[in-house]
Design a protein around this motif. Structure first.
Motif, PDB file in Angstrom:
ATOM      1  N   GLU A 188       0.835  -1.199   0.000  1.00 35.96           N
ATOM      2  CA  GLU A 188       0.000   0.000   0.000  1.00 35.96           C
ATOM      3  C   GLU A 188       0.873   1.254   0.000  1.00 35.96           C
ATOM      4  OE1 GLU A 188      -3.300   0.278  -0.279  1.00 35.96           O
ATOM      5  OE2 GLU A 188      -3.313  -1.898  -0.574  1.00 35.96           O
ATOM      6  N   PRO A 189       0.540   2.233  -0.826  1.00 36.64           N
ATOM      7  CA  PRO A 189       1.339   3.462  -0.896  1.00 36.64           C
ATOM      8  C   PRO A 189       1.371   4.206   0.439  1.00 36.64           C
ATOM      9  CG  PRO A 189      -0.139   3.296  -2.785  1.00 36.64           C
ATOM     10  CD  PRO A 189      -0.550   2.229  -1.819  1.00 36.64           C
ATOM     11  N   SER A 190       2.525   4.765   0.750  1.00 39.49           N
ATOM     12  CA  SER A 190       2.693   5.561   1.961  1.00 39.49           C
ATOM     13  C   SER A 190       3.628   6.725   1.635  1.00 39.49           C
ATOM     14  CB  SER A 190       3.274   4.705   3.090  1.00 39.49           C
ATOM     15  OG  SER A 190       3.499   5.480   4.245  1.00 39.49           O
ATOM     16  N   PHE A 191       3.050   7.902   1.444  1.00 44.19           N
ATOM     17  CA  PHE A 191       3.818   9.100   1.119  1.00 44.19           C
ATOM     18  C   PHE A 191       3.722  10.057   2.311  1.00 44.19           C
ATOM     19  CE2 PHE A 191       2.146   7.951  -3.296  1.00 44.19           C
ATOM     20  CZ  PHE A 191       3.217   7.084  -3.546  1.00 44.19           C
ATOM     21  N   ILE A 192       4.797  10.153   3.054  1.00 43.49           N
ATOM     22  CA  ILE A 192       4.781  10.857   4.339  1.00 43.49           C
ATOM     23  C   ILE A 192       5.337  12.272   4.202  1.00 43.49           C
ATOM     24  CG2 ILE A 192       5.548  10.761   6.740  1.00 43.49           C
ATOM     25  CD1 ILE A 192       5.856   7.704   6.325  1.00 43.49           C
ATOM     26  N   GLU A 193       4.499  13.231   4.513  1.00 39.69           N
ATOM     27  CA  GLU A 193       4.908  14.628   4.434  1.00 39.69           C
ATOM     28  C   GLU A 193       5.678  15.031   5.697  1.00 39.69           C
ATOM     29  OE1 GLU A 193       4.702  16.548   1.955  1.00 39.69           O
ATOM     30  OE2 GLU A 193       3.205  15.605   0.637  1.00 39.69           O
ATOM     31  N   PRO A 194       6.604  15.984   5.569  1.00 44.43           N
ATOM     32  CA  PRO A 194       7.298  16.494   6.764  1.00 44.43           C
ATOM     33  C   PRO A 194       6.301  17.075   7.766  1.00 44.43           C
ATOM     34  CG  PRO A 194       8.345  17.276   4.739  1.00 44.43           C
ATOM     35  CD  PRO A 194       7.063  16.631   4.334  1.00 44.43           C
ATOM     36  N   LYS A 195       6.555  16.861   9.047  1.00 40.11           N
ATOM     37  CA  LYS A 195       5.653  17.366  10.082  1.00 40.11           C
ATOM     38  C   LYS A 195       5.724  18.884  10.210  1.00 40.11           C
ATOM     39  CE  LYS A 195       5.722  13.123  12.825  1.00 40.11           C
ATOM     40  NZ  LYS A 195       6.061  12.518  14.137  1.00 40.11           N
ATOM     41  N   ASP A 196       6.877  19.432   9.889  1.00 37.98           N
ATOM     42  CA  ASP A 196       7.052  20.873   9.922  1.00 37.98           C
ATOM     43  C   ASP A 196       8.196  21.232   8.978  1.00 37.98           C
ATOM     44  OD1 ASP A 196       9.289  19.977  11.219  1.00 37.98           O
ATOM     45  OD2 ASP A 196       8.873  20.933  13.136  1.00 37.98           O
ATOM     46  N   PHE A 197       8.529  22.500   8.912  1.00 36.49           N
ATOM     47  CA  PHE A 197       9.661  22.918   8.089  1.00 36.49           C
ATOM     48  C   PHE A 197      10.705  23.562   8.986  1.00 36.49           C
ATOM     49  CE2 PHE A 197      12.103  26.021   5.681  1.00 36.49           C
ATOM     50  CZ  PHE A 197      12.565  25.237   4.621  1.00 36.49           C
ATOM     51  N   TYR A 198      11.940  23.102   8.833  1.00 31.07           N
ATOM     52  CA  TYR A 198      13.038  23.701   9.581  1.00 31.07           C
ATOM     53  C   TYR A 198      14.320  23.556   8.779  1.00 31.07           C
ATOM     54  CZ  TYR A 198      16.858  24.395  12.823  1.00 31.07           C
ATOM     55  OH  TYR A 198      18.018  24.834  13.392  1.00 31.07           O
ATOM     56  N   LYS A 199      14.979  24.673   8.576  1.00 33.39           N
ATOM     57  CA  LYS A 199      16.274  24.667   7.906  1.00 33.39           C
ATOM     58  C   LYS A 199      17.129  25.772   8.513  1.00 33.39           C
ATOM     59  CE  LYS A 199      18.414  24.416   3.352  1.00 33.39           C
ATOM     60  NZ  LYS A 199      18.162  24.379   1.896  1.00 33.39           N
ATOM     61  N   PRO A 200      18.288  25.423   9.066  1.00 35.86           N
ATOM     62  CA  PRO A 200      19.148  26.440   9.670  1.00 35.86           C
ATOM     63  C   PRO A 200      19.515  27.518   8.656  1.00 35.86           C
ATOM     64  CG  PRO A 200      19.941  24.225  10.169  1.00 35.86           C
ATOM     65  CD  PRO A 200      18.873  24.074   9.143  1.00 35.86           C
ATOM     66  N   LYS A 201      19.468  28.756   9.081  1.00 37.70           N
ATOM     67  CA  LYS A 201      19.767  29.858   8.163  1.00 37.70           C
ATOM     68  C   LYS A 201      21.261  30.000   7.894  1.00 37.70           C
ATOM     69  CE  LYS A 201      15.730  32.696   9.302  1.00 37.70           C
ATOM     70  NZ  LYS A 201      15.247  34.017   9.816  1.00 37.70           N
ATOM     71  N   PHE A 202      22.069  29.627   8.870  1.00 35.03           N
ATOM     72  CA  PHE A 202      23.500  29.870   8.729  1.00 35.03           C
ATOM     73  C   PHE A 202      24.329  28.602   8.959  1.00 35.03           C
ATOM     74  CE2 PHE A 202      21.501  33.778  10.381  1.00 35.03           C
ATOM     75  CZ  PHE A 202      21.693  34.588   9.263  1.00 35.03           C
ATOM     76  N   ALA A 203      23.873  27.472   8.443  1.00 33.80           N
ATOM     77  CA  ALA A 203      24.628  26.225   8.600  1.00 33.80           C
ATOM     78  C   ALA A 203      25.852  26.239   7.686  1.00 33.80           C
ATOM     79  CB  ALA A 203      23.745  25.041   8.262  1.00 33.80           C
ATOM     80  N   ASN A 204      27.042  26.188   8.289  1.00 34.39           N
ATOM     81  CA  ASN A 204      28.260  26.189   7.477  1.00 34.39           C
ATOM     82  C   ASN A 204      28.776  24.770   7.272  1.00 34.39           C
ATOM     83  OD1 ASN A 204      29.727  25.464   9.864  1.00 34.39           O
ATOM     84  ND2 ASN A 204      29.846  27.641  10.442  1.00 34.39           N
ATOM     85  N   ASP A 205      29.827  24.644   6.485  1.00 37.07           N
ATOM     86  CA  ASP A 205      30.361  23.322   6.148  1.00 37.07           C
ATOM     87  C   ASP A 205      30.836  22.569   7.383  1.00 37.07           C
ATOM     88  OD1 ASP A 205      29.822  23.770   3.506  1.00 37.07           O
ATOM     89  OD2 ASP A 205      31.873  24.391   2.979  1.00 37.07           O
ATOM     90  N   LYS A 206      31.391  23.301   8.356  1.00 37.86           N
ATOM     91  CA  LYS A 206      31.884  22.655   9.575  1.00 37.86           C
ATOM     92  C   LYS A 206      30.736  22.054  10.372  1.00 37.86           C
ATOM     93  CE  LYS A 206      34.786  23.501  13.626  1.00 37.86           C
ATOM     94  NZ  LYS A 206      35.582  24.534  14.369  1.00 37.86           N
ATOM     95  N   GLN A 207      29.633  22.777  10.459  1.00 38.06           N
ATOM     96  CA  GLN A 207      28.456  22.283  11.187  1.00 38.06           C
ATOM     97  C   GLN A 207      27.837  21.088  10.464  1.00 38.06           C
ATOM     98  OE1 GLN A 207      26.484  26.117  11.202  1.00 38.06           O
ATOM     99  NE2 GLN A 207      26.690  26.296  13.425  1.00 38.06           N
TER     100      GLN A 207
END
Length: 284
Positions: free
Chosen positions: A143-162
């Protein structure tokens, strides 16, 4: 008439440009996957894979190779069809995965399951990883199961080290799993599988659920060791994937090597559990 033709061409170009559009939803990823399959049916594998793959995308054929390089030398085969039945996108919308059944209708029909990882770039979905597992003609419908993200979150200043530090957490988790596998055998998976985990293994239809997965592994595998090649963690901190080579020692005194792709999901207790495991035979 010329003005009409120019308008049609412009509209067609616009539709093509946004065919793989990503809005951070699982719905948009599933749409891109289906359009990919339709494109292949219409134009062929070479055209479709080159169009939809990222420049650094890998396909396992059987070992990992650059997708664009591989398909540049392939024919325009239109005998491959597939359909996503399980998909999920990270809460940051930067990547997601799909999996489902495929059929290769050549001289003889080949059935199996695929696992694809997609990454969003410039509001478009691009194929990042693709692996397939074959089995006999399926008897069970998933049976198909397409799960949407519960919320949206993306760090604004995530650098390569992080980002590297985040990936190290997943690498450490998989290293711990590998150590546990060496110490306790295949039973070690019990502490790393999510209740709804699914396993894609050659010769078998999808094994869905932690209990069924453990019964499957315990039934035929004595030991397994993992050699991780790469780790990638979503910016939102909820999903991650790894790929590498797994060496499997069966209870029947046989050893076999597999290319694997694992999908991890962060749990409420901050642990990372496996939600998808895909194994495809490796070529030594």
């Amino acid at each position: 008439m010329n003005k009409f033709l120019y308008t049609v061409i412009a509209v067609s170009m616009t539709l093509g440009a946004y065919a793989q559009k990503s809005d951070g939803s699982t719905k948009s990823l599933v749409k891109a996957e289906k359009e990919f399959a339709e494109d292949l049916a219409k134009h062929g594998a070479k055209t479709a894979f080159i169009k939809y793959s990222a420049n650094d995308a890998l396909v396992f054929r059987p070992n990992p190779v650059n997708a664009k390089t591989f398909y540049a030398s392939q024919p325009e085969d239109k005998n491959l069809s597939w359909e996503p039945v399980y998909a999920k996108v990270a809460r940051s919308g930067d990547w997601g995965f799909t999996t489902g059944p495929f059929v290769a209708d050549g001289d003889t029909k080949t059935y199996g399951q695929y696992l694809s990882v997609w990454k969003a770039k410039d509001t478009r979905w691009e194929l990042a990883l693709d692996l397939g597992v074959t089995h006999n003609k399926p008897l069970n419908k998933v049976e198909p199961s397409f799960i949407e993200p519960k919320d949206f979150y993306k760090p604004k200043f995530a650098n390569d080290k992080q980002k590297a530090a985040g990936a190290d957490i997943i690498a450490t988790t998989e290293k711990t799993l590998n150590t546990m596998l060496k110490s306790y055998g295949i039973a070690a998976f019990a502490g790393f599988l999510n209740p709804d985990a699914r396993v894609l293994f050659p010769g078998y239809e999808p094994i869905i659920g932690k209990d069924k997965a453990l019964v499957f592994f315990n039934g035929m595998v004595k030991n397994m060791s993992l050699k991780t090649t790469k780790v990638s963690k979503a910016d939102g901190g909820d999903l991650a994937y790894t790929y590498g080579v797994a060496t499997v020692d069966y209870k029947a005194d046989l050893r076999e090597s597999f290319n694997y792709v694992f999908i991890y999901e962060r749990q409420a207790d901050h642990n990372w559990n496996l939600i998808v495991q895909a194994f495809a035979p490796a070529e030594r």
